[in-house]
Motif scaffolding. Structure first.
Motif, PDB file in Angstrom:
ATOM      1  N   ARG A  31      59.245 -40.031  10.144  1.00 26.89           N
ATOM      2  CA  ARG A  31      58.667 -38.711   9.881  1.00 26.89           C
ATOM      3  C   ARG A  31      57.571 -38.801   8.816  1.00 26.89           C
ATOM      4  O   ARG A  31      56.526 -38.155   8.911  1.00 26.89           O
ATOM      5  N   GLU A  32      57.837 -39.606   7.807  1.00 26.31           N
ATOM      6  CA  GLU A  32      56.857 -39.771   6.737  1.00 26.31           C
ATOM      7  C   GLU A  32      55.562 -40.399   7.272  1.00 26.31           C
ATOM      8  O   GLU A  32      54.457 -39.975   6.914  1.00 26.31           O
ATOM      9  N   ILE A  33      55.705 -41.413   8.151  1.00 22.91           N
ATOM     10  CA  ILE A  33      54.521 -42.050   8.738  1.00 22.91           C
ATOM     11  C   ILE A  33      53.748 -41.051   9.602  1.00 22.91           C
ATOM     12  O   ILE A  33      52.510 -40.992   9.548  1.00 22.91           O
ATOM     13  N   GLN A  34      54.469 -40.261  10.382  1.00 21.70           N
ATOM     14  CA  GLN A  34      53.805 -39.284  11.249  1.00 21.70           C
ATOM     15  C   GLN A  34      53.070 -38.222  10.442  1.00 21.70           C
ATOM     16  O   GLN A  34      52.066 -37.658  10.914  1.00 21.70           O
ATOM     17  N   THR A  35      53.527 -37.961   9.260  1.00 16.24           N
ATOM     18  CA  THR A  35      52.845 -36.993   8.390  1.00 16.24           C
ATOM     19  C   THR A  35      51.644 -37.622   7.695  1.00 16.24           C
ATOM     20  O   THR A  35      50.571 -37.009   7.587  1.00 16.24           O
ATOM     21  N   ALA A  36      51.816 -38.851   7.223  1.00 13.19           N
ATOM     22  CA  ALA A  36      50.753 -39.493   6.451  1.00 13.19           C
ATOM     23  C   ALA A  36      49.590 -39.948   7.319  1.00 13.19           C
ATOM     24  O   ALA A  36      48.424 -39.872   6.892  1.00 13.19           O
ATOM     25  N   LEU A  40      45.605 -39.313   6.422  1.00 10.50           N
ATOM     26  CA  LEU A  40      44.746 -40.412   5.982  1.00 10.50           C
ATOM     27  C   LEU A  40      43.532 -40.564   6.892  1.00 10.50           C
ATOM     28  O   LEU A  40      42.414 -40.824   6.419  1.00 10.50           O
ATOM     29  N   LEU A  41      43.708 -40.391   8.188  1.00 11.48           N
ATOM     30  CA  LEU A  41      42.578 -40.490   9.117  1.00 11.48           C
ATOM     31  C   LEU A  41      41.581 -39.351   8.882  1.00 11.48           C
ATOM     32  O   LEU A  41      40.363 -39.563   8.925  1.00 11.48           O
ATOM     33  N   SER A  42      42.092 -38.160   8.621  1.00  5.16           N
ATOM     34  CA  SER A  42      41.207 -37.014   8.368  1.00  5.16           C
ATOM     35  C   SER A  42      40.429 -37.196   7.072  1.00  5.16           C
ATOM     36  O   SER A  42      39.221 -36.894   7.003  1.00  5.16           O
ATOM     37  N   GLU A  43      41.088 -37.702   6.036  1.00 10.70           N
ATOM     38  CA  GLU A  43      40.407 -37.924   4.766  1.00 10.70           C
ATOM     39  C   GLU A  43      39.329 -38.990   4.910  1.00 10.70           C
ATOM     40  O   GLU A  43      38.226 -38.846   4.345  1.00 10.70           O
ATOM     41  N   ALA A  44      39.603 -40.040   5.664  1.00 11.69           N
ATOM     42  CA  ALA A  44      38.610 -41.090   5.868  1.00 11.69           C
ATOM     43  C   ALA A  44      37.426 -40.577   6.676  1.00 11.69           C
ATOM     44  O   ALA A  44      36.271 -40.898   6.380  1.00 11.69           O
ATOM     45  N   ASP A  51      33.202 -35.675  12.011  1.00 12.08           N
ATOM     46  CA  ASP A  51      33.959 -34.453  12.311  1.00 12.08           C
ATOM     47  C   ASP A  51      35.152 -34.811  13.183  1.00 12.08           C
ATOM     48  O   ASP A  51      35.054 -34.873  14.404  1.00 12.08           O
ATOM     49  N   ARG A  52      36.300 -35.035  12.556  1.00 13.60           N
ATOM     50  CA  ARG A  52      37.470 -35.452  13.326  1.00 13.60           C
ATOM     51  C   ARG A  52      37.958 -34.357  14.266  1.00 13.60           C
ATOM     52  O   ARG A  52      38.603 -34.649  15.277  1.00 13.60           O
ATOM     53  N   ALA A  53      37.656 -33.118  13.963  1.00 18.57           N
ATOM     54  CA  ALA A  53      38.078 -32.017  14.826  1.00 18.57           C
ATOM     55  C   ALA A  53      37.419 -32.102  16.206  1.00 18.57           C
ATOM     56  O   ALA A  53      37.947 -31.553  17.180  1.00 18.57           O
ATOM     57  N   SER A  54      36.274 -32.797  16.284  1.00 13.45           N
ATOM     58  CA  SER A  54      35.561 -32.908  17.564  1.00 13.45           C
ATOM     59  C   SER A  54      36.022 -34.124  18.376  1.00 13.45           C
ATOM     60  O   SER A  54      35.567 -34.315  19.496  1.00 13.45           O
ATOM     61  N   TRP A  55      36.911 -34.925  17.818  1.00  8.78           N
ATOM     62  CA  TRP A  55      37.391 -36.100  18.530  1.00  8.78           C
ATOM     63  C   TRP A  55      38.422 -35.683  19.578  1.00  8.78           C
ATOM     64  O   TRP A  55      39.212 -34.754  19.368  1.00  8.78           O
ATOM     65  N   VAL A  56      38.406 -36.366  20.700  1.00 11.85           N
ATOM     66  CA  VAL A  56      39.484 -36.209  21.679  1.00 11.85           C
ATOM     67  C   VAL A  56      40.540 -37.237  21.316  1.00 11.85           C
ATOM     68  O   VAL A  56      40.288 -38.447  21.381  1.00 11.85           O
ATOM     69  N   ARG A  57      41.734 -36.770  20.915  1.00 12.02           N
ATOM     70  CA  ARG A  57      42.736 -37.661  20.340  1.00 12.02           C
ATOM     71  C   ARG A  57      43.998 -37.689  21.188  1.00 12.02           C
ATOM     72  O   ARG A  57      44.427 -36.669  21.733  1.00 12.02           O
ATOM     73  N   GLN A  58      44.582 -38.864  21.249  1.00 11.31           N
ATOM     74  CA  GLN A  58      45.895 -39.041  21.861  1.00 11.31           C
ATOM     75  C   GLN A  58      46.795 -39.659  20.796  1.00 11.31           C
ATOM     76  O   GLN A  58      46.633 -40.835  20.444  1.00 11.31           O
ATOM     77  N   ALA A  59      47.721 -38.872  20.280  1.00  9.83           N
ATOM     78  CA  ALA A  59      48.610 -39.347  19.228  1.00  9.83           C
ATOM     79  C   ALA A  59      49.957 -39.745  19.827  1.00  9.83           C
ATOM     80  O   ALA A  59      50.397 -39.180  20.832  1.00  9.83           O
ATOM     81  N   ALA A  60      50.584 -40.741  19.187  1.00 10.00           N
ATOM     82  CA  ALA A  60      51.891 -41.208  19.660  1.00 10.00           C
ATOM     83  C   ALA A  60      52.794 -41.528  18.488  1.00 10.00           C
ATOM     84  O   ALA A  60      53.448 -42.569  18.449  1.00 10.00           O
ATOM     85  N   GLY A  61      52.828 -40.644  17.527  1.00 14.51           N
ATOM     86  CA  GLY A  61      53.721 -40.838  16.383  1.00 14.51           C
ATOM     87  C   GLY A  61      53.172 -41.824  15.381  1.00 14.51           C
ATOM     88  O   GLY A  61      52.682 -41.448  14.317  1.00 14.51           O
ATOM     89  N   LEU A  85      39.606 -45.474   4.516  1.00 13.78           N
ATOM     90  CA  LEU A  85      40.960 -45.552   5.044  1.00 13.78           C
ATOM     91  C   LEU A  85      41.777 -46.579   4.265  1.00 13.78           C
ATOM     92  O   LEU A  85      42.953 -46.340   3.938  1.00 13.78           O
ATOM     93  N   ASP A  86      41.174 -47.712   3.953  1.00 15.66           N
ATOM     94  CA  ASP A  86      41.873 -48.728   3.168  1.00 15.66           C
ATOM     95  C   ASP A  86      42.216 -48.191   1.781  1.00 15.66           C
ATOM     96  O   ASP A  86      43.336 -48.390   1.289  1.00 15.66           O
ATOM     97  N   ALA A  87      41.267 -47.502   1.162  1.00 24.95           N
ATOM     98  CA  ALA A  87      41.525 -46.937  -0.171  1.00 24.95           C
ATOM     99  C   ALA A  87      42.635 -45.889  -0.110  1.00 24.95           C
ATOM    100  O   ALA A  87      43.499 -45.827  -1.001  1.00 24.95           O
TER     101      ALA A  87
END
Length: 311
Positions: A31-36, A40-44, A51-61, A85-87
């Protein structure tokens, strides 16, 4: 504009990430990984001006596959996004015990991708998926215990962007590897922040080293093996040809081979006494097409019969 049955062809910028060891942790940690991860991707992305909101995303946990809009900034995804992302991962892992730290594998590709009923299809999504799951990328992250990120760039991204100086990366910061996963075979360039990726033990052949005689020569096989590989692509003499000497001498030497074997048998039957004297000489053998006689000589040296051919 003429459009084929598959619709409009398009090349897109692709990103894939996956968390290390997700399946081996408990539910609370998952759960913690799915939240973080999305945070982290949005901050990077924001730090890189994407604009990450414009990306077509497929998430899998524990992973995400994203297709960026046409015209997205490739340079921004390769460098500022990955550095941020590394930072972010390092900040997230601060004060955490090693087993609770989050580490990601990431891959970037620019290639054909078209919309399909369950997302995107085409060579691009397949290639980036195989590279993300590849052994060299997994081993790079595993071989760098303090690393939070290992990145793989495909050939179009590395050769046309990094190698041409369009980022602040130095090309030598990346390590080229061969990727073989399922039906896919290709190359990728790896970068592990904070590590000399060339010093990591990836346990896989470097590019240009494969099976066959050429690989043996590059791996340090002796000069004789290299010469044999160059002459015969790693294959020995054809059975029944009488070996390299007979091949060099032509059909006449092949005819003399039975006499050579007879001389060797005679020397063996005679015992040690025969080893102090030359083996019998075979009769001259006439080649069918010329007037030159070919002679086969046999001499016993240290218990071995050594043959020579002269004309």
């Amino acid at each position: 504009m003429s459009v084929g049955a598959m619709g409009v062809f398009d090349r897109r910028l692709l990103l894939a990430v996956d968390a290390r060891g997700y399946g081996s942790v408990d539910t609370a940690r998952q759960r913690e990984i799915q939240t973080a991860l999305p945070r982290l991707l949005s901050e990077a992305a924001e730090a890189a001006g994407l604009d990450r909101a414009s990306w077509v995303r497929q998430a899998a946990g524990d992973s995400e596959f994203a297709v960026l809009p046409t015209g997205s900034d490739e340079q921004a995804l390769v460098e500022p996004f990955m550095r941020r992302l590394d930072a972010g991962l390092r900040a997230h892992n601060r004060d955490r015990v090693p087993g609770a730290r989050l580490a990601l594998r990431a891959a970037v590709h620019f290639g054909p991708a078209s919309e399909a009923p369950s997302g995107f299809a085409g060579p691009g999504p397949v290639e980036i998926s195989r590279i993300l799951e590849s052994d060299p990328l997994r081993r790079a992250l595993a071989a760098a215990p303090d690393a939070a990120l290992a990145v793989a760039l495909t050939a179009p991204v590395f050769t046309e962007l990094v190698a041409q100086g369009y980022t602040n990366f130095r090309p030598e910061e990346f390590r080229e590897v061969v990727v073989e996963k399922k039906e896919y075979r290709g190359r990728a360039w790896l970068w592990v922040p904070g590590y000399d990726v060339h010093a990591l033990d990836l346990g896989n052949p470097e590019p240009g080293v494969g099976s066959g005689a050429g690989a043996g020569a590059r791996a340090g096989v002796g000069a004789s093996a290299s010469a044999s590989a160059s002459a015969g692509a790693g294959h020995g003499p054809v059975p029944g040809s009488g070996g390299p000497a007979a091949q060099a001498a032509g059909p006449a030497a092949q005819t003399a081979e039975p006499a050579a074997r007879a001389a060797e048998s005679a020397a063996s039957a005679a015992g040690p006494a025969a080893q102090t004297a030359p083996a019998p000489q075979a009769e001259p053998v006439r080649s069918g097409g010329d007037s030159v006689s070919t002679h086969l000589y046999g001499t016993v040296i240290n218990g071995n019969v050594v043959f020579g051919i002269s004309k």
